[in-house]
Design an enzyme around this catalytic site. Structure first.
Site, PDB file in Angstrom:
ATOM      1  N   GLU A   1       0.855  -1.199   0.000  1.00 43.53           N
ATOM      2  CA  GLU A   1       0.000   0.000   0.000  1.00 43.53           C
ATOM      3  C   GLU A   1       0.882   1.237   0.000  1.00 43.53           C
ATOM      4  OE1 GLU A   1      -3.050   1.150  -0.048  1.00 43.53           O
ATOM      5  OE2 GLU A   1      -4.417   0.008   1.214  1.00 43.53           O
ATOM      6  N   ASP A   2       0.472   2.262  -0.726  1.00 38.41           N
ATOM      7  CA  ASP A   2       1.180   3.528  -0.665  1.00 38.41           C
ATOM      8  C   ASP A   2       0.938   4.177   0.690  1.00 38.41           C
ATOM      9  OD1 ASP A   2      -1.507   3.796  -1.224  1.00 38.41           O
ATOM     10  OD2 ASP A   2      -1.271   5.308  -2.776  1.00 38.41           O
TER      11      ASP A   2
ATOM     12  N   ASP B   1      -4.849   4.986   5.554  1.00 35.47           N
ATOM     13  CA  ASP B   1      -5.528   6.090   6.237  1.00 35.47           C
ATOM     14  C   ASP B   1      -6.497   5.459   7.246  1.00 35.47           C
ATOM     15  OD1 ASP B   1      -6.907   8.402   6.872  1.00 35.47           O
ATOM     16  OD2 ASP B   1      -7.401   8.956   4.849  1.00 35.47           O
TER      17      ASP B   1
ATOM     18  N   PHE C   1      -3.561  15.662   4.212  1.00 33.30           N
ATOM     19  CA  PHE C   1      -3.560  15.098   2.866  1.00 33.30           C
ATOM     20  C   PHE C   1      -2.172  15.262   2.243  1.00 33.30           C
ATOM     21  CE2 PHE C   1      -4.555  14.913  -1.667  1.00 33.30           C
ATOM     22  CZ  PHE C   1      -5.272  13.736  -1.680  1.00 33.30           C
TER      23      PHE C   1
ATOM     24  N   ARG D   1       1.197  12.469  -8.980  1.00 33.79           N
ATOM     25  CA  ARG D   1       1.805  11.137  -8.781  1.00 33.79           C
ATOM     26  C   ARG D   1       3.268  11.102  -9.197  1.00 33.79           C
ATOM     27  NH1 ARG D   1      -2.464   7.670  -7.671  1.00 33.79           N
ATOM     28  NH2 ARG D   1      -4.401   8.010  -8.810  1.00 33.79           N
TER      29      ARG D   1
HETATM   30  P1  IMP Z   1      -8.139   4.069   3.567  1.00 28.27           P
HETATM   31  O1  IMP Z   1      -9.024   3.037   2.935  1.00 28.27           O
HETATM   32  O2  IMP Z   1      -8.904   5.110   4.305  1.00 28.27           O
HETATM   33  O3  IMP Z   1      -7.036   3.455   4.413  1.00 28.27           O
HETATM   34  O4  IMP Z   1      -7.440   4.871   2.399  1.00 28.27           O
HETATM   35  C1  IMP Z   1      -6.472   4.301   1.626  1.00 28.27           C
HETATM   36  C2  IMP Z   1      -6.418   4.885   0.230  1.00 28.27           C
HETATM   37  O5  IMP Z   1      -6.895   6.246   0.189  1.00 28.27           O
HETATM   38  C3  IMP Z   1      -4.987   4.946  -0.199  1.00 28.27           C
HETATM   39  O6  IMP Z   1      -4.591   3.765  -0.856  1.00 28.27           O
HETATM   40  C4  IMP Z   1      -4.968   6.164  -1.107  1.00 28.27           C
HETATM   41  O7  IMP Z   1      -5.352   5.787  -2.404  1.00 28.27           O
HETATM   42  C5  IMP Z   1      -6.018   7.057  -0.538  1.00 28.27           C
HETATM   43  N1  IMP Z   1      -5.445   8.067   0.382  1.00 28.27           N
HETATM   44  C6  IMP Z   1      -5.524   8.115   1.725  1.00 28.27           C
HETATM   45  N2  IMP Z   1      -4.893   9.185   2.235  1.00 28.27           N
HETATM   46  C7  IMP Z   1      -4.388   9.842   1.165  1.00 28.27           C
HETATM   47  C8  IMP Z   1      -3.602  11.051   1.032  1.00 28.27           C
HETATM   48  O8  IMP Z   1      -3.226  11.748   2.002  1.00 28.27           O
HETATM   49  N3  IMP Z   1      -3.273  11.398  -0.237  1.00 28.27           N
HETATM   50  C9  IMP Z   1      -3.637  10.688  -1.337  1.00 28.27           C
HETATM   51  N4  IMP Z   1      -4.367   9.550  -1.251  1.00 28.27           N
HETATM   52  C10 IMP Z   1      -4.740   9.143  -0.018  1.00 28.27           C
END
Ligand code: IMP
Length: 178
Positions: free
Chosen positions: A102-103, A106, A155, A168
């Protein structure tokens, strides 16, 4: 360049390219040390994880396969609270060590959906590598096995991460200026 503008938003540099690459190499060494002799598959979560995946992969000296899933939970700069599977899994994961890439994590919702899908494909040995984690937003209970940086819940963009599709290509990670 310490500040950049994308559309109407200003972002400032937060993690530099060298610092990120040093961390990616550290993660690669740890993955090698802990998974030697295993049949491994990296499961990279598109879109954002492709840069992390490419750098990590080229620093790994083990037999490793790579596959991709495409999930989406974000719209603009907010989590929608719902995940959509845009490209699913079509491989048999039995007898493989699956390392999810995962990048950024969140809320952890995307990760949870990914893990459910992987388990449904027969995987029993599952690990998670993420470049970034927002601990204050994370609602999951799974420990991240290979983690780059814990960051505040702001963010961020760059190194694969986007703001509405842009950013990106940035080599560093930038965070939004309030
Ligand atoms: P989660 O499901 O809430 O954990 O979010 C994960 C996905 O949301 C990541 O794989 C990203 O694609 C996107 N994401 C979450 N935070 C950020 C951010 O700060 N910048 C850009 N994309 C984000």
């Amino acid at each position: 360049m310490n500040k950049i503008k994308i559309r109407d938003r200003i972002f400032e540099k937060f993690l530099g390219e060298e610092e990120i690459l040093r961390k990616v190499r550290e993660i690669a060494r740890k993955i090698e040390d802990e998974n030697r002799g295993k049949d491994i598959i990296f499961l990279s979560i598109l879109n954002g994880a492709y840069v992390f995946t490419a750098d990590l992969l080229r620093n790994i000296n083990l037999n490793v396969k790579v596959s991709f899933m495409k999930m989406s939970s974000y719209s603009g700069d907010k989590s929608t609270g719902e995940i959509r599977r845009l490209i699913g899994l079509n491989e048999d994961l039995r007898n493989l060590t699956v390392i999810v890439l995962e990048d950024i994590i969140d809320t952890g919702l995307t990760l949870e959906g990914v893990i459910d899908d992987i388990k449904a494909r027969g995987a029993t040995d599952i690990k998670v590598a993420a470049l970034l984690l927002k601990p204050d937003a994370y609602k999951g209970s799974r420990r991240i096995d290979y983690l780059g940086f814990e960051i505040p819940s702001d963010f961020v963009i760059g190194y694969g991460l986007d703001w509405d599709g842009f950013g990106r290509n940035l080599r560093s990670v930038y965070r939004i200026v309030k």
